[in-house]
Write an enzyme that holds these catalytic residues in place. Structure first.
Site, PDB file in Angstrom:
ATOM      1  N   THR A  40       4.842   0.381  -3.978  1.00 45.25           N
ATOM      2  CA  THR A  40       4.859  -1.427  -4.059  1.00 45.25           C
ATOM      3  C   THR A  40       3.674  -2.094  -4.200  1.00 45.25           C
ATOM      4  OG1 THR A  40       7.125  -1.159  -3.292  1.00 45.25           O
ATOM      5  CG2 THR A  40       6.147  -3.292  -3.074  1.00 45.25           C
ATOM      6  N   ALA A  45       2.827  -4.331 -11.825  1.00 44.38           N
ATOM      7  CA  ALA A  45       3.438  -5.772 -11.370  1.00 44.38           C
ATOM      8  C   ALA A  45       4.368  -6.321 -12.520  1.00 44.38           C
ATOM      9  CB  ALA A  45       2.529  -6.521 -10.805  1.00 44.38           C
ATOM     10  N   HIS A  48       9.883  -5.806 -16.353  1.00 44.74           N
ATOM     11  CA  HIS A  48      10.115  -5.233 -17.714  1.00 44.74           C
ATOM     12  C   HIS A  48      11.363  -5.879 -18.308  1.00 44.74           C
ATOM     13  CE1 HIS A  48       6.959  -2.371 -17.874  1.00 44.74           C
ATOM     14  NE2 HIS A  48       7.283  -1.980 -16.629  1.00 44.74           N
ATOM     15  N   VAL A 171      10.301   7.584  10.670  1.00 40.11           N
ATOM     16  CA  VAL A 171      11.658   8.388  10.775  1.00 40.11           C
ATOM     17  C   VAL A 171      11.322   9.578  10.722  1.00 40.11           C
ATOM     18  CG1 VAL A 171      13.962   8.820   9.837  1.00 40.11           C
ATOM     19  CG2 VAL A 171      13.028   6.442  10.183  1.00 40.11           C
ATOM     20  N   LYS A 250       4.865   4.376 -21.232  1.00 36.70           N
ATOM     21  CA  LYS A 250       4.561   2.878 -21.677  1.00 36.70           C
ATOM     22  C   LYS A 250       3.293   2.564 -22.205  1.00 36.70           C
ATOM     23  CE  LYS A 250       8.358   0.764 -18.912  1.00 36.70           C
ATOM     24  NZ  LYS A 250       8.340   1.653 -17.833  1.00 36.70           N
ATOM     25  N   ARG A 314       3.593   7.563  -9.135  1.00 39.34           N
ATOM     26  CA  ARG A 314       5.015   7.381  -9.561  1.00 39.34           C
ATOM     27  C   ARG A 314       5.868   8.381  -8.924  1.00 39.34           C
ATOM     28  NH1 ARG A 314       1.850   6.787 -13.750  1.00 39.34           N
ATOM     29  NH2 ARG A 314       1.528   4.915 -15.172  1.00 39.34           N
ATOM     30  N   CYS A 405     -11.159 -17.703   3.095  1.00 36.50           N
ATOM     31  CA  CYS A 405     -11.614 -17.006   2.062  1.00 36.50           C
ATOM     32  C   CYS A 405     -12.163 -17.792   0.995  1.00 36.50           C
ATOM     33  CB  CYS A 405     -10.346 -16.113   1.547  1.00 36.50           C
ATOM     34  SG  CYS A 405     -10.660 -15.584  -0.032  1.00 36.50           S
ATOM     35  N   CYS A 440     -15.302 -11.124  -4.423  1.00 31.99           N
ATOM     36  CA  CYS A 440     -16.176 -10.325  -3.176  1.00 31.99           C
ATOM     37  C   CYS A 440     -15.383  -9.299  -2.588  1.00 31.99           C
ATOM     38  CB  CYS A 440     -16.841 -11.445  -2.290  1.00 31.99           C
ATOM     39  SG  CYS A 440     -15.744 -11.641  -0.895  1.00 31.99           S
TER      40      CYS A 440
HETATM   41  C1  LIG Z   1       1.156   3.416 -11.827  1.00 25.58           C
HETATM   42  C2  LIG Z   1       2.706   2.754 -11.491  1.00 25.58           C
HETATM   43  C3  LIG Z   1       2.937   1.786 -12.214  1.00 25.58           C
HETATM   44  C4  LIG Z   1       4.419   0.879 -12.174  1.00 25.58           C
HETATM   45  N1  LIG Z   1       4.389  -0.284 -12.910  1.00 25.58           N
HETATM   46  C5  LIG Z   1       5.452  -0.921 -12.861  1.00 25.58           C
HETATM   47  C6  LIG Z   1       5.928  -2.124 -13.609  1.00 25.58           C
HETATM   48  O1  LIG Z   1       5.033  -2.516 -14.131  1.00 25.58           O
HETATM   49  N2  LIG Z   1       7.057  -2.554 -13.226  1.00 25.58           N
HETATM   50  C7  LIG Z   1       8.139  -1.795 -12.577  1.00 25.58           C
HETATM   51  O2  LIG Z   1       9.193  -2.408 -12.588  1.00 25.58           O
HETATM   52  N3  LIG Z   1       7.839  -0.787 -11.800  1.00 25.58           N
HETATM   53  C8  LIG Z   1       6.657  -0.235 -12.095  1.00 25.58           C
HETATM   54  N4  LIG Z   1       6.246   0.743 -11.284  1.00 25.58           N
HETATM   55  C9  LIG Z   1       7.440   1.557 -10.233  1.00 25.58           C
HETATM   56  C10 LIG Z   1       7.394   0.727  -8.988  1.00 25.58           C
HETATM   57  O3  LIG Z   1       6.022   0.428  -8.624  1.00 25.58           O
HETATM   58  C11 LIG Z   1       8.217   1.405  -8.041  1.00 25.58           C
HETATM   59  O4  LIG Z   1       9.525   1.855  -8.771  1.00 25.58           O
HETATM   60  C12 LIG Z   1       8.396   0.574  -6.879  1.00 25.58           C
HETATM   61  O5  LIG Z   1       7.161   0.111  -6.275  1.00 25.58           O
HETATM   62  C13 LIG Z   1       9.153   1.741  -5.873  1.00 25.58           C
HETATM   63  O6  LIG Z   1       9.387   1.050  -4.521  1.00 25.58           O
HETATM   64  P1  LIG Z   1       9.833   1.873  -3.308  1.00 25.58           P
HETATM   65  O7  LIG Z   1      10.432   0.908  -2.428  1.00 25.58           O
HETATM   66  O8  LIG Z   1      10.852   2.829  -3.757  1.00 25.58           O
HETATM   67  O9  LIG Z   1       8.594   2.722  -2.810  1.00 25.58           O
HETATM   68  P2  LIG Z   1       7.468   2.586  -1.726  1.00 25.58           P
HETATM   69  O10 LIG Z   1       7.079   1.150  -2.200  1.00 25.58           O
HETATM   70  O11 LIG Z   1       6.485   3.416  -1.800  1.00 25.58           O
HETATM   71  O12 LIG Z   1       8.057   2.322  -0.420  1.00 25.58           O
HETATM   72  C14 LIG Z   1       8.733   3.255   0.312  1.00 25.58           C
HETATM   73  C15 LIG Z   1       8.049   3.168   1.867  1.00 25.58           C
HETATM   74  O13 LIG Z   1       8.690   3.948   2.647  1.00 25.58           O
HETATM   75  C16 LIG Z   1       7.922   4.302   3.643  1.00 25.58           C
HETATM   76  N5  LIG Z   1       8.106   5.577   4.338  1.00 25.58           N
HETATM   77  C17 LIG Z   1       8.110   6.652   3.677  1.00 25.58           C
HETATM   78  N6  LIG Z   1       8.263   7.712   4.593  1.00 25.58           N
HETATM   79  C18 LIG Z   1       8.782   7.178   5.815  1.00 25.58           C
HETATM   80  C19 LIG Z   1       9.410   7.493   7.009  1.00 25.58           C
HETATM   81  N7  LIG Z   1       9.747   8.741   7.250  1.00 25.58           N
HETATM   82  N8  LIG Z   1       9.637   6.623   7.820  1.00 25.58           N
HETATM   83  C20 LIG Z   1       9.461   5.167   7.590  1.00 25.58           C
HETATM   84  N9  LIG Z   1       9.111   4.942   6.646  1.00 25.58           N
HETATM   85  C21 LIG Z   1       8.598   5.741   5.434  1.00 25.58           C
HETATM   86  C22 LIG Z   1       6.183   4.310   2.838  1.00 25.58           C
HETATM   87  O14 LIG Z   1       5.462   4.105   3.724  1.00 25.58           O
HETATM   88  C23 LIG Z   1       6.662   3.164   1.889  1.00 25.58           C
HETATM   89  O15 LIG Z   1       6.292   1.985   2.331  1.00 25.58           O
HETATM   90  C24 LIG Z   1       4.937   1.520 -11.295  1.00 25.58           C
HETATM   91  C25 LIG Z   1       4.703   2.518 -10.695  1.00 25.58           C
HETATM   92  C26 LIG Z   1       3.570   3.043 -10.692  1.00 25.58           C
HETATM   93  C27 LIG Z   1       2.897   4.127  -9.795  1.00 25.58           C
END
Ligand SMILES: Cc1cc2nc3c(=O)[nH]c(=O)nc-3n(C[C@H](O)[C@H](O)[C@H](O)COP(=O)(O)OP(=O)(O)OC[C@H]3O[C@@H](n4cnc5c(N)ncnc54)[C@H](O)[C@@H]3O)c2cc1C
Length: 480
Positions: A40, A45, A48, A171, A250, A314, A405, A440
């Site tokens: 995240t 950011a 889409h 977890v 993309k 990803r 800041c 900075c």
């Molecule tokens: C390069 C890139 C570009 C992208 N661009 C876009 C974009 O422009 N627009 C868009 O819509 N999407 C985009 N995405 C996709 C988007 O960023 C993700 O789909 C989204 O952030 C996923 O969120 P999440 O909550 O699934 O994962 P995460 O943010 O990774 O959250 C999962 C959380 O689980 C926690 N966790 C893991 N294991 C455990 C455990 N055992 N116990 C407790 N906590 C745990 C981790 O610490 C983490 O904080 C992009 C992704 C990437 C990598």
């Protein structure tokens, strides 16, 4: 009845918020020191439009729905959204059919505000775009946000509705009986009663599922590298500029950021093994990001504007779609995995889909509560206030006038508010207030922020960390 949501990224935090609408206790567990610090925090950011996701996939369905939910969500949770619009650019008439395909795809996916524009309009929209481009697909519903603030504000809303947020604990499995999870075990030894468990662990979703004996598709990581440019670059670009998409995705874009900077990137390279710690940037990656930026907007690759480079990962499976299922092996375990792009955009729709469509498959009947509060209070930023409002606040609270800041004009009160909201590290303050995000990169303000954290948390300065347990700032005294 208690639900445990694993993972405080944008997906887990919004699922936890969605659950707090109902009569069920909610606990969100995040292993990092703060919310929103996984995938995240490192992405493009972008909200889409949803025109390039293959129709009939969950990605297509939930992206278009999620995009349209963001306006209301940002009003309720007070995070920024700018509907900048986006352009997919094409050179000659031979590339026009690709734009028409995207347009048709978008119409099938229910995307609004799509049309093809020709050179003169393209130039009036984006005067600095390369002269090589003669056509573009304009998507006016596309926009930008601050992804980590979506997660952080949701978690604040969860706590304000009586849910619990546990950070810095992980977890590691659970106790099961008769095909159901009874308790969730944390690394600290703590046990949480669980009637429902939702695995939203981002790149770790397969690891978490297997710690409960649940089989899910294998995760592969695809790295994306970026360069962040100074606010000066924003004079050259107003919208999100995409090249034509390729089989890899993309493509490498030029994206304005909500606080006035510009991002170049990302690359798209599959990592050979499962190495979730590998968020390093590479020479080759950054060169390709620079070249692609320059190809779209000549002059944008100005070394004097580089602020920092970073990478995000990803989480994907071979199916390339989101994997959102109740486990076959366990009655009360749901995995929300493979949330690759457009997972940020889709996140509000994913949360609604999980709670209204998948949770009933566990046999749990959720009953709406009538005291759910959907909004949080605005955290006022001194930089964004009128002179009169800023004076009023400073009269009541002089710390609003002490700027910590300088680059992003963040006051001491904003830092203190972030600590009250749950920030425990210097990066926690950075992501919640933008202190240290400027030119900075925290070179001047980090030490003041560390001192404020120590004072407010009643800790010794040596106990304050940059972001995780091992990121010491002060290791010993040099003078008594
Ligand atoms: C390069 C890139 C570009 C992208 N661009 C876009 C974009 O422009 N627009 C868009 O819509 N999407 C985009 N995405 C996709 C988007 O960023 C993700 O789909 C989204 O952030 C996923 O969120 P999440 O909550 O699934 O994962 P995460 O943010 O990774 O959250 C999962 C959380 O689980 C926690 N966790 C893991 N294991 C455990 C455990 N055992 N116990 C407790 N906590 C745990 C981790 O610490 C983490 O904080 C992009 C992704 C990437 C990598």
């Amino acid at each position: 009845m208690q639900a445990v949501v694993i993972g405080g990224g944008v997906v887990g935090s919004l699922i936890a918020r969605e659950l707090t609408r109902y009569k069920i206790e909610v606990v969100l567990v995040e292993k990092s020191e703060d919310i929103g610090q996984g995938v995240t925090k490192a992405n493009s950011a972008i909200l889409h439009g949803g025109y390039d996701d293959p129709p009939d996939t969950l990605r297509a369905k939930l992206c278009a729905a999620g995009n349209s939910m963001f306006t209301r969500l940002s009003e309720e949770l007070k995070f920024p959204v700018k509907r900048t619009g986006s352009l997919v650019v094409a050179r000659g008439r031979d590339e026009l059919p690709r734009l028409e395909e995207l347009l048709e795809n978008g119409i099938r996916n229910g995307v609004e505000g799509l049309r093809i524009v020709e050179k003169s309009e393209l130039k009036s929209l984006e005067p600095y775009i390369s002269d090589e481009f003669n056509f573009a697909l304009l998507c006016s519903s596309a926009g930008i946000t601050e992804p980590w603030m979506v997660a952080i504000s949701s978690s604040i809303n969860v706590s304000e509705n009586g849910g619990k947020i546990i950070t810095s604990d992980e977890v590691v499995g659970g106790t099961m009986r008769n095909g159901r999870i009874e308790k969730v075990l944390l690394r600290s030894g703590r046990k949480l009663r669980a009637d429902l468990v939702i695995n939203a662990a981002g790149v770790f979703f397969e690891r978490v599922a297997s710690s409960f004996g649940v089989d899910v598709p294998s995760v592969k990581l695809r790295k994306g590298e970026y360069i962040l440019l100074d606010k000066k670059a924003s004079s050259l670009v107003k919208r999100i500029i995409f090249p034509l998409p390729t089989a890899e995705g993309k493509g490498r874009l030029v994206v304005p950021t909500v606080d006035g900077g510009v991002l170049l990137g990302p690359t798209s390279v599959e990592l050979p093994g499962f190495t979730p710690e590998d968020v390093s940037t590479t020479y080759e990656g950054l060169v390709s990001v620079r070249n692609s930026g320059e190809y779209l907007i000549p002059g944008i690759d100005n070394p004097g504007w580089y602020v920092k480079s970073f990478a995000g990962l990803r989480p994907e499976t071979d199916q390339k779609d989101f994997y959102i299922r109740k486990a076959e092996e366990l009655e009360n375990f749901i995995t929300v995995g493979a949330i690759r792009s457009p997972g940020l955009t889709a996140a509000p729709a994913i949360a609604e889909y999980v709670v209204t469509r998948i949770v009933p498959e566990t046999g749990i009947r959720l009953v709406e509560r009538d005291d759910f509060v959907s909004s949080i209070k605005e955290r006022e930023r001194i930089k964004e206030l009128s002179f009169e409002r800023a004076s009023q606040l400073i009269d009541k609270d002089p710390a609003y006038g002490r700027i910590v800041c300088q680059c992003n004009e963040v006051s001491e009160t904003e830092v203190i508010q972030a600590i009250r909201d749950g920030a425990r590290t210097v990066d926690g303050i950075k992501f919640r207030t933008r202190a240290g995000f400027g030119r900075c990169q925290g070179g001047f303000c980090s030490s003041s922020i560390a001192r404020i954290l120590a004072r407010e948390l009643k800790k010794d300065l040596s106990e304050i960390r940059q972001n995780n347990e091992r990121s010491w700032i002060v290791s010993e005294k040099v003078r008594q």
